[in-house]
Design an enzyme around this catalytic site. Sequence first.
Site, PDB file in Angstrom:
ATOM      1  N   GLY A 114     -13.738 -82.062  57.069  1.00  0.00           N
ATOM      2  CA  GLY A 114     -13.407 -81.142  55.987  1.00  0.00           C
ATOM      3  C   GLY A 114     -11.960 -80.694  55.906  1.00  0.00           C
ATOM      4  O   GLY A 114     -11.461 -80.384  54.822  1.00  0.00           O
TER       5      GLY A 114
ATOM      6  N   GLU B 145      -9.142 -75.553  60.423  1.00  0.00           N
ATOM      7  CA  GLU B 145     -10.469 -75.747  59.828  1.00  0.00           C
ATOM      8  C   GLU B 145     -10.406 -75.554  58.312  1.00  0.00           C
ATOM      9  O   GLU B 145      -9.552 -74.828  57.810  1.00  0.00           O
ATOM     10  CB  GLU B 145     -11.445 -74.710  60.397  1.00  0.00           C
ATOM     11  CG  GLU B 145     -12.239 -75.185  61.598  1.00  0.00           C
ATOM     12  CD  GLU B 145     -13.343 -76.175  61.212  1.00  0.00           C
ATOM     13  OE1 GLU B 145     -13.304 -76.762  60.123  1.00  0.00           O
ATOM     14  OE2 GLU B 145     -14.251 -76.351  62.047  1.00  0.00           O
ATOM     15  N   ASP B 146     -11.324 -76.168  57.633  1.00  0.00           N
ATOM     16  CA  ASP B 146     -11.421 -75.919  56.194  1.00  0.00           C
ATOM     17  C   ASP B 146     -12.202 -74.639  55.925  1.00  0.00           C
ATOM     18  O   ASP B 146     -11.851 -73.862  55.041  1.00  0.00           O
ATOM     19  CB  ASP B 146     -12.061 -77.108  55.464  1.00  0.00           C
ATOM     20  CG  ASP B 146     -13.389 -77.509  56.060  1.00  0.00           C
ATOM     21  OD1 ASP B 146     -13.584 -77.322  57.274  1.00  0.00           O
ATOM     22  OD2 ASP B 146     -14.251 -78.027  55.330  1.00  0.00           O
TER      23      ASP B 146
ATOM     24  N   ASP C 286     -17.693 -70.353  58.758  1.00  0.00           N
ATOM     25  CA  ASP C 286     -18.916 -69.884  58.115  1.00  0.00           C
ATOM     26  C   ASP C 286     -19.713 -69.069  59.141  1.00  0.00           C
ATOM     27  O   ASP C 286     -19.391 -67.915  59.411  1.00  0.00           O
ATOM     28  CB  ASP C 286     -19.653 -71.138  57.626  1.00  0.00           C
ATOM     29  CG  ASP C 286     -20.759 -70.858  56.640  1.00  0.00           C
ATOM     30  OD1 ASP C 286     -21.237 -69.722  56.596  1.00  0.00           O
ATOM     31  OD2 ASP C 286     -21.174 -71.775  55.922  1.00  0.00           O
TER      32      ASP C 286
ATOM     33  N   LYS D 166     -15.724 -67.084  55.422  1.00  0.00           N
ATOM     34  CA  LYS D 166     -16.908 -66.416  54.861  1.00  0.00           C
ATOM     35  C   LYS D 166     -17.434 -65.434  55.903  1.00  0.00           C
ATOM     36  O   LYS D 166     -18.422 -65.715  56.591  1.00  0.00           O
ATOM     37  CB  LYS D 166     -18.010 -67.445  54.598  1.00  0.00           C
ATOM     38  CG  LYS D 166     -17.939 -68.176  53.277  1.00  0.00           C
ATOM     39  CD  LYS D 166     -19.211 -69.016  53.141  1.00  0.00           C
ATOM     40  CE  LYS D 166     -19.196 -69.907  51.943  1.00  0.00           C
ATOM     41  NZ  LYS D 166     -20.372 -70.807  51.914  1.00  0.00           N
TER      42      LYS D 166
ATOM     43  N   PHE E  28     -21.666 -71.612  47.603  1.00  0.00           N
ATOM     44  CA  PHE E  28     -21.467 -72.950  48.152  1.00  0.00           C
ATOM     45  C   PHE E  28     -20.300 -73.619  47.446  1.00  0.00           C
ATOM     46  O   PHE E  28     -20.359 -73.910  46.263  1.00  0.00           O
ATOM     47  CB  PHE E  28     -22.731 -73.805  48.052  1.00  0.00           C
ATOM     48  CG  PHE E  28     -22.652 -74.962  49.004  1.00  0.00           C
ATOM     49  CD1 PHE E  28     -23.003 -74.801  50.335  1.00  0.00           C
ATOM     50  CD2 PHE E  28     -22.137 -76.180  48.593  1.00  0.00           C
ATOM     51  CE1 PHE E  28     -22.872 -75.848  51.241  1.00  0.00           C
ATOM     52  CE2 PHE E  28     -22.006 -77.235  49.496  1.00  0.00           C
ATOM     53  CZ  PHE E  28     -22.373 -77.058  50.820  1.00  0.00           C
TER      54      PHE E  28
ATOM     55  N   ASP F 170     -17.111 -80.671  51.320  1.00  0.00           N
ATOM     56  CA  ASP F 170     -18.112 -81.555  50.708  1.00  0.00           C
ATOM     57  C   ASP F 170     -19.456 -80.874  50.478  1.00  0.00           C
ATOM     58  O   ASP F 170     -19.741 -79.809  51.034  1.00  0.00           O
ATOM     59  CB  ASP F 170     -18.366 -82.751  51.625  1.00  0.00           C
ATOM     60  CG  ASP F 170     -19.239 -82.371  52.832  1.00  0.00           C
ATOM     61  OD1 ASP F 170     -18.898 -81.381  53.524  1.00  0.00           O
ATOM     62  OD2 ASP F 170     -20.260 -83.041  53.075  1.00  0.00           O
TER      63      ASP F 170
ATOM     64  N   ARG G 193     -15.153 -84.115  48.109  1.00  0.00           N
ATOM     65  CA  ARG G 193     -14.001 -83.760  48.956  1.00  0.00           C
ATOM     66  C   ARG G 193     -12.681 -83.969  48.218  1.00  0.00           C
ATOM     67  O   ARG G 193     -11.687 -83.311  48.512  1.00  0.00           O
ATOM     68  CB  ARG G 193     -13.988 -84.613  50.234  1.00  0.00           C
ATOM     69  CG  ARG G 193     -15.144 -84.348  51.187  1.00  0.00           C
ATOM     70  CD  ARG G 193     -14.851 -84.969  52.546  1.00  0.00           C
ATOM     71  NE  ARG G 193     -16.017 -85.117  53.389  1.00  0.00           N
ATOM     72  CZ  ARG G 193     -16.479 -84.180  54.224  1.00  0.00           C
ATOM     73  NH1 ARG G 193     -15.887 -83.011  54.315  1.00  0.00           N
ATOM     74  NH2 ARG G 193     -17.536 -84.424  54.977  1.00  0.00           N
TER      75      ARG G 193
HETATM   76  C1  PRP Z   1     -17.972 -77.506  58.276  1.00  0.00           C
HETATM   77  C2  PRP Z   1     -16.557 -76.999  58.507  1.00  0.00           C
HETATM   78  C3  PRP Z   1     -16.627 -76.382  59.866  1.00  0.00           C
HETATM   79  C4  PRP Z   1     -18.049 -75.895  59.948  1.00  0.00           C
HETATM   80  C5  PRP Z   1     -18.061 -74.430  59.679  1.00  0.00           C
HETATM   81  O1  PRP Z   1     -18.062 -78.774  58.839  1.00  0.00           O
HETATM   82  O2  PRP Z   1     -15.601 -78.014  58.452  1.00  0.00           O
HETATM   83  O3  PRP Z   1     -16.378 -77.325  60.877  1.00  0.00           O
HETATM   84  O4  PRP Z   1     -18.795 -76.581  58.953  1.00  0.00           O
HETATM   85  O5  PRP Z   1     -19.357 -73.917  59.729  1.00  0.00           O
HETATM   86  P1  PRP Z   1     -19.850 -72.912  60.859  1.00  0.00           P
HETATM   87  O6  PRP Z   1     -18.818 -71.819  60.960  1.00  0.00           O
HETATM   88  O7  PRP Z   1     -21.152 -72.414  60.281  1.00  0.00           O
HETATM   89  O8  PRP Z   1     -20.030 -73.668  62.122  1.00  0.00           O
HETATM   90  P2  PRP Z   1     -19.248 -79.808  58.570  1.00  0.00           P
HETATM   91  O9  PRP Z   1     -20.141 -79.862  59.756  1.00  0.00           O
HETATM   92  O10 PRP Z   1     -19.844 -79.517  57.223  1.00  0.00           O
HETATM   93  O11 PRP Z   1     -18.516 -81.207  58.551  1.00  0.00           O
HETATM   94  P3  PRP Z   1     -17.279 -81.739  57.694  1.00  0.00           P
HETATM   95  O12 PRP Z   1     -16.045 -81.084  58.263  1.00  0.00           O
HETATM   96  O13 PRP Z   1     -17.313 -83.207  57.931  1.00  0.00           O
HETATM   97  O14 PRP Z   1     -17.503 -81.376  56.243  1.00  0.00           O
END
Ligand code: PRP
Length: 184
Positions: A43, A98-99, A102, A130, A151, A158, A164
Site C-alpha cells: 500500500g 505506511e499508507d 488502522d 484512522k 473505506f 486497495d 491502487r
Molecule cells: C494495510 C496497510 C497497513 C495495514 C494497516 O495493508 O498498508 O499495512 O493494512 O492496518 P492495521 O493497522 O489494521 O494493521 P494490507 O494488509 O491491506 O496490505 P497492502 O499494503 O498490500 O494493501
Amino acid sequence: MHQDVEQILYTEEELRRRVKEVGAQITADYYGRQPLLISVLRGSYIFMADLTRAISLDLTVDFMVVSSYGAGTVSSGQVEIKKDLSDSIEGRDLIIVEDILDSGNTLYYLMDVLKARKPASIRLCTLMDKPDRRTKPITADYVGFTIPDAFIVGYGLDYDEKYRNLPYVGVLKPSVYQRGAEPS
Ligand code: PRP
C-alpha cells in the site's frame, strides 16, 4: 472519477501539498542524519516514492511486504512477513512508511520485530490515520491526514488489490465491498 468511488476525499493536489509538508518536517527533524526509510508494501509504494523525493537528506530505502487483510475490509489480526528487508538495520535511524494506520495490528507486530534488530531509533510515518479504529497502542510520529472510518482507496490503497493507481484518495462505494462479501 472512477465509477466505484463515492466521493474524493483528497485530490492529487492536496496529497502533493501535504506530502511535501511531511517531507519538510522529516528533513528538519533528521538534519545531519541519514535515516533509513522502510516502506511497508504494497500500500505505501506511491506515498514512499513521493515522500522520499520530498525529503532533502542522504537517506536510504528498503522494503518489506507484510500482509494482514486478505481480500476483505476488516483486519484479520494475523500478520505475515512475505518479504523481509534486504539490509541490516542495526544502529540505523528508521522511519517506517505506511499508507494507513488502522487497527494498529500490523505495526504493533512489526515494531517488535524491528526493535529486536537493534536500530538506533524507530519512528512511524503514515499517510492516513484512522485513530477511531485502533485496538493496539500504536501512535504515528508523522501523520498525513487523520480520517474517519470510511473505506478508502487510491494513491496506493486497495480494495481486493484494485484501485491502487487512482491518483486521488476516494471513498469506495459500499455496494462494491458488499457485493464482494456475498457468497459466489
Ligand atoms: C494495510 C496497510 C497497513 C495495514 C494497516 O495493508 O498498508 O499495512 O493494512 O492496518 P492495521 O493497522 O489494521 O494493521 P494490507 O494488509 O491491506 O496490505 P497492502 O499494503 O498490500 O494493501
